[in-house]
Design an enzyme around this catalytic site. Structure first.
Site, PDB file in Angstrom:
ATOM      1  N   HIS A 130      77.344  83.544  15.719  1.00 16.25           N
ATOM      2  CA  HIS A 130      77.264  84.643  16.682  1.00 16.25           C
ATOM      3  C   HIS A 130      78.655  85.193  16.944  1.00 16.25           C
ATOM      4  CE1 HIS A 130      77.815  80.925  18.991  1.00 16.25           C
ATOM      5  NE2 HIS A 130      78.488  81.653  19.862  1.00 16.25           N
ATOM      6  N   HIS A 163      80.795  87.369  19.741  1.00 16.37           N
ATOM      7  CA  HIS A 163      80.821  87.899  21.112  1.00 16.37           C
ATOM      8  C   HIS A 163      81.396  89.315  21.083  1.00 16.37           C
ATOM      9  CE1 HIS A 163      80.516  83.850  23.178  1.00 16.37           C
ATOM     10  NE2 HIS A 163      80.912  83.466  21.977  1.00 16.37           N
TER      11      HIS A 163
HETATM   12  P1  5GP Z   1      80.048  79.801  21.905  1.00 18.69           P
HETATM   13  O1  5GP Z   1      80.928  78.975  22.799  1.00 18.69           O
HETATM   14  O2  5GP Z   1      79.138  78.946  21.071  1.00 18.69           O
HETATM   15  O3  5GP Z   1      80.837  80.788  21.086  1.00 18.69           O
HETATM   16  O4  5GP Z   1      79.186  80.691  22.872  1.00 18.69           O
HETATM   17  C1  5GP Z   1      77.821  80.506  23.106  1.00 18.69           C
HETATM   18  C2  5GP Z   1      77.401  81.569  24.074  1.00 18.69           C
HETATM   19  O5  5GP Z   1      75.998  81.578  24.115  1.00 18.69           O
HETATM   20  C3  5GP Z   1      77.907  81.339  25.496  1.00 18.69           C
HETATM   21  O6  5GP Z   1      78.675  82.462  25.915  1.00 18.69           O
HETATM   22  C4  5GP Z   1      76.622  81.176  26.317  1.00 18.69           C
HETATM   23  O7  5GP Z   1      76.712  81.778  27.595  1.00 18.69           O
HETATM   24  C5  5GP Z   1      75.577  81.838  25.444  1.00 18.69           C
HETATM   25  N1  5GP Z   1      74.248  81.259  25.564  1.00 18.69           N
HETATM   26  C6  5GP Z   1      73.940  79.948  25.483  1.00 18.69           C
HETATM   27  N2  5GP Z   1      72.611  79.769  25.626  1.00 18.69           N
HETATM   28  C7  5GP Z   1      72.074  81.001  25.792  1.00 18.69           C
HETATM   29  C8  5GP Z   1      70.724  81.467  25.997  1.00 18.69           C
HETATM   30  O8  5GP Z   1      69.754  80.708  26.054  1.00 18.69           O
HETATM   31  N3  5GP Z   1      70.551  82.796  26.132  1.00 18.69           N
HETATM   32  C9  5GP Z   1      71.600  83.671  26.083  1.00 18.69           C
HETATM   33  N4  5GP Z   1      71.315  84.967  26.228  1.00 18.69           N
HETATM   34  N5  5GP Z   1      72.878  83.278  25.896  1.00 18.69           N
HETATM   35  C10 5GP Z   1      73.103  81.953  25.748  1.00 18.69           C
END
Ligand code: 5GP
Ligand code: ZN
Length: 135
Positions: free
Chosen positions: A99, A101
């Site tokens: 993913h 951001h």
């Molecule tokens: P990472 O640290 O893996 O780059 O970011 C994961 C992101 O996914 C975080 O910003 C978190 O808020 C978001 N996230 C985690 N679980 C969910 C979810 O169930 N739904 C949504 N919409 N975002 C999520």
């Protein structure tokens, strides 16, 4: 993947505020936004991160990142975006489904993302680092 939260969002098994979809990707609002409109662009194919993805998937994701960025600028009247990808647990990746951001910015002071511009690598180290990369 059956126990992947983003695969479940893609399949519609978990609710998310989906703001964009094309053949290869979806984008939805991050549940814990850093700024209003903070979104995640996600390939429909389950791969862990950019290091794990084939070039077509990477291209599709970043094409979608551009479109989502434009959408956020247009609709939310943001004036810029930060595009961030965490690849690997050491880089703070928590959800192991690729993913990117997209974080809309409204003001230079509305968010302090990191202190990355205050490098702890001394200028003198650059030559050594450069040699390691290009050797
Ligand atoms: P990472 O640290 O893996 O780059 O970011 C994961 C992101 O996914 C975080 O910003 C978190 O808020 C978001 N996230 C985690 N679980 C969910 C979810 O169930 N739904 C949504 N919409 N975002 C999520
Ligand atoms: Zn997944």
């Amino acid at each position: 993947m059956t126990d992947c939260i983003f695969c479940k969002i893609i399949k519609g098994e978990i609710r998310a505020y989906k703001i964009y979809e094309d053949e290869y990707c979806i984008a939805f609002l991050d549940i814990n936004p850093l700024n209003p409109g903070h979104s995640l662009v996600v390939p429909k194919l389950h791969v862990e991160n950019i290091l794990d993805a084939d070039d077509e998937t990477v291209s599709a994701v970043f094409r979608a990142v551009k479109r989502v960025s434009r959408l956020l600028l247009d609709k939310l009247k943001a004036s810029g975006v930060n595009v961030l990808h965490n690849a690997g647990r050491e880089a703070n990746q928590e959800v192991m489904h690729f993913h990117v951001h997209v974080i809309p910015r409204y003001d230079p002071h509305d968010l302090k993302l990191t202190d990355w511009w205050r490098s702890n690598v001394k200028k003198l180290d650059l030559e050594e680092i450069y040699r390691r990369i290009v050797s």
